[in-house]
Design an enzyme around this catalytic site. Structure first.
Site, PDB file in Angstrom:
ATOM      1  N   LYS A 175       0.861  -1.194   0.000  1.00 45.91           N
ATOM      2  CA  LYS A 175       0.000   0.000   0.000  1.00 45.91           C
ATOM      3  C   LYS A 175       0.892   1.239   0.000  1.00 45.91           C
ATOM      4  CE  LYS A 175      -3.601  -0.013   2.818  1.00 45.91           C
ATOM      5  NZ  LYS A 175      -4.290  -0.074   4.140  1.00 45.91           N
TER       6      LYS A 175
HETATM    7  C1  E4P Z   1      -7.764   0.515   4.763  1.00 46.10           C
HETATM    8  O1  E4P Z   1      -7.014  -0.320   4.317  1.00 46.10           O
HETATM    9  C2  E4P Z   1      -7.510   1.285   5.983  1.00 46.10           C
HETATM   10  O2  E4P Z   1      -6.727   0.484   6.846  1.00 46.10           O
HETATM   11  C3  E4P Z   1      -8.726   1.660   6.788  1.00 46.10           C
HETATM   12  O3  E4P Z   1      -9.921   1.263   6.197  1.00 46.10           O
HETATM   13  C4  E4P Z   1      -8.686   3.063   7.291  1.00 46.10           C
HETATM   14  O4  E4P Z   1      -9.851   3.327   8.005  1.00 46.10           O
HETATM   15  P1  E4P Z   1      -9.979   4.348   9.208  1.00 46.10           P
HETATM   16  O5  E4P Z   1     -10.447   5.646   8.653  1.00 46.10           O
HETATM   17  O6  E4P Z   1     -10.999   3.733  10.113  1.00 46.10           O
HETATM   18  O7  E4P Z   1      -8.621   4.455   9.874  1.00 46.10           O
END
Ligand code: E4P
Length: 218
Positions: A83
């Protein structure tokens, strides 16, 4: 469509996996930091539990180091998807990793145009942050739908992975819209199952049966 679970907890991953609906696991630096475990341990353990991809985010801020981290993660386990943030260094690292066929995509996506840049770089996925887009004053569901429709119209193969999902209302709207994939916390997955009327119905059946012998003992 694919459903991923957004956690580093082996217990939660195993519980979700037992339901047979989890296609992989997403993590981010905050999730990993909360565990107090080494990044490598989180990725390796997760990959042992699930058959699908394990998403691991880079921490570096410059492109060279992002590429180095992305390649390093690939050594930890098979099926790791790197990522990268939707920043200039993130897009540069994406181009370089994808040129070498390393599975990698773009996260912390807040706009259609960021998603298009990622798809042009043959990103494996793009992750619009639905809840956080709402928090910023824009419309997270609408942005995600627009990304999916642009990708469909242009024939991009990049997976649209809706992230930062806060509740089942958002999740079901994404299912209806035909979004490729969604990642959710264990609590949002639990909320897919738990319904007070289902619990009351099941309790009613047990009460009606009373103290009769169980069916297989008759
Ligand atoms: C996606 O891969 C992220 O880890 C995640 O959905 C981020 O979400 P949040 O806004 O709850 O931190």
């Amino acid at each position: 469509m694919r459903i991923y679970i957004d956690t580093a907890s082996p217990e939660h991953i195993r519980a979700a996996d037992r339901l047979g609906v989890v296609d992989g696991v997403t993590t981010n630096p905050s999730i990993v930091a909360d565990t107090d475990r080494r990044y490598r341990d989180v990725v390796e353990t997760t990959a042992e539990i699930v058959d699908g991809p394990v998403f691991a985010q880079v921490l570096a801020e410059d492109a060279d180091e992002m590429v180095r981290e992305g390649r390093g993660y690939q050594e930890w386990a098979e099926r790791v998807i790197v990522k990268l943030p939707a920043t200039r260094p993130g897009f540069e690292a994406l181009r370089r990793l994808r040129a070498d066929d390393v599975p990698a995509g773009t996260t912390v996506v807040f706009s259609v145009e960021q998603a298009v840049l990622a798809a042009k770089n043959d990103a494996t996925f793009v992750a619009p942050y639905v809840g956080r887009i709402d928090d910023s004053g824009a419309d997270g569901l609408a942005t995600t739908r627009r990304i999916q429709s642009v990708f469909d119209a242009q024939g991009f193969e990049t997976e649209v992975l809706a992230a930062s999902i806060r509740n089942t209302t958002q999740a079901t709207a994404l299912y209806e819209a035909g979004i490729d994939a969604i990642t959710m916390s264990p609590s949002v997955l639990d909320a897919h199952i738990d319904h007070p009327e289902t619990a009351a119905g099941v309790e009613g059946f047990a009460k009606a049966w009373g103290d009769r012998d169980p069916p297989l003992s008759e």
